[in-house]
Design an enzyme around this catalytic site. Structure first.
Site, PDB file in Angstrom:
ATOM      1  N   SER A   1       0.567  -1.319  -0.026  1.00 50.33           N
ATOM      2  CA  SER A   1      -0.420   0.473  -0.253  1.00 50.33           C
ATOM      3  C   SER A   1       0.889   1.010  -0.256  1.00 50.33           C
ATOM      4  O   SER A   1       2.314   1.363   0.605  1.00 50.33           O
ATOM      5  CB  SER A   1      -0.838  -0.119   1.376  1.00 50.33           C
ATOM      6  OG  SER A   1      -1.481   1.077   1.547  1.00 50.33           O
TER       7      SER A   1
ATOM      8  N   TYR B   1      -1.175  -0.874  10.329  1.00 54.37           N
ATOM      9  CA  TYR B   1      -1.674  -0.984   9.310  1.00 54.37           C
ATOM     10  C   TYR B   1      -0.431  -0.882   8.731  1.00 54.37           C
ATOM     11  O   TYR B   1       0.414  -1.904   7.794  1.00 54.37           O
ATOM     12  CB  TYR B   1      -2.568  -0.862   8.787  1.00 54.37           C
ATOM     13  CG  TYR B   1      -2.906  -0.570   7.794  1.00 54.37           C
ATOM     14  CD1 TYR B   1      -3.976  -1.796   6.828  1.00 54.37           C
ATOM     15  CD2 TYR B   1      -2.332   0.133   6.430  1.00 54.37           C
ATOM     16  CE1 TYR B   1      -4.501  -2.027   5.748  1.00 54.37           C
ATOM     17  CE2 TYR B   1      -3.103  -0.466   4.987  1.00 54.37           C
ATOM     18  CZ  TYR B   1      -3.563  -0.967   4.891  1.00 54.37           C
ATOM     19  OH  TYR B   1      -3.955  -1.526   3.501  1.00 54.37           O
TER      20      TYR B   1
END
Length: 275
Positions: A166, A179
């Site tokens: 990401s 995350y």
């Protein structure tokens, strides 16, 4: 939990060893597993790989949703799409499902580690057990799947490990620490595998998506204030369309990317390069 393995649409002969040379960006004869592919970006990558000729197995935890996704992908590619229902964090089930897939086809050429859970909270709000659970899904599970896949690929002297990270692995936002740490860790894992397995004929690369208008992000897409932020923050002035991720996976899986190794392919409309 045990793996639920089914197939959708009419069966075909098991894939044989890829013949060379393939047409540019074709994946005929290749066997691929895409985790977290019943919907969203995983579904789009699985669909793109299948349309390029790969024999694709899709993964998720909901057999019904997987069956519908498999039918949709098969309708567009004209050949069999397999479903593997397991939780990536259930290591025994994940290992058994991957072993069964490899045994059934005699090879595994492409692994797209796509599953990722998210929990946007301050680090102060996480208990150790909650942080461990998120890291187990987002970092440890793909690490173990990549380890197993790399073993198969090294034995056959060909493979493509593709990790979906990401832009959160490169830049941080508020209240998203676990995350972000997991995605940064996946980038490090990808690079380590690129070094360890390069001489086995196995490449390891990553795709780092930006803001895509997936089902998961629909609430933000519908939020006028957040979409205004996207307009300012993303040079292209819009959300990514889910299908726009597919070609990145096909490229990294293809022979055309044979000398691309240890690379993060960022697909974010230029968000991470804007001042």
């Amino acid at each position: 939990m045990t793996a639920d393995v089914t197939t959708k649409t009419a069966g075909e002969p098991a894939a044989s060893a890829p013949s060379a040379p393939l047409a540019p960006f074709r994946l005929d004869g290749r066997v691929a597993l895409v985790t977290g592919s019943a919907r969203g970006l995983g579904f789009e990558m699985a669909k793109a790989l299948a349309r390029a000729g790969a024999r694709v197995a899709i993964n998720g935890r909901d057999p019904g949703r997987l069956a519908a996704a498999a039918q949709a992908i098969a309708a567009g590619c004209g050949h069999e799409v397999e479903t593997l229902a397991f939780d990536v964090a259930d290591h025994a089930a994940a290992s058994a499902a991957m072993a069964a897939l490899q045994a059934r086809h005699g090879r595994l050429d492409i692994l797209v580690n796509n599953v990722g859970a998210r929990d946007r909270r301050s680090l102060q709000d996480f208990t150790p057990a909650e942080a461990e659970r998120l890291l187990a899904t987002d970092l440890l599970a793909p690490m173990l799947l990549a380890r197993q896949a790399a073993g198969y690929m090294a034995a056959q002297r060909h493979g493509r490990l593709i990790t979906v990270t990401s832009i959160a692995g490169q830049v941080a936002n508020r209240n998203d620490p676990v995350y972000t740490a997991a995605k940064a860790g996946l980038t490090g894992l990808m690079r380590a595998l690129a070094v360890d397995h390069a001489r086995d004929g196995v490449t390891s690369n990553a795709i780092a998506p930006g803001m895509f208008a997936t089902e998961t992000n629909q609430g933000l897409v519908d939020d006028a204030a957040f979409s205004a932020f996207v307009d300012v923050r993303v040079p292209m002035g819009r959300w990514g369309r889910p299908h726009e991720i597919g070609a990145a996976a096909v490229f990294l899986a293809s022979d055309e990317a044979s000398f691309v190794n240890g690379h993060v392919l960022t697909v974010d409309g230029g968000q991470t390069v804007r001042m």
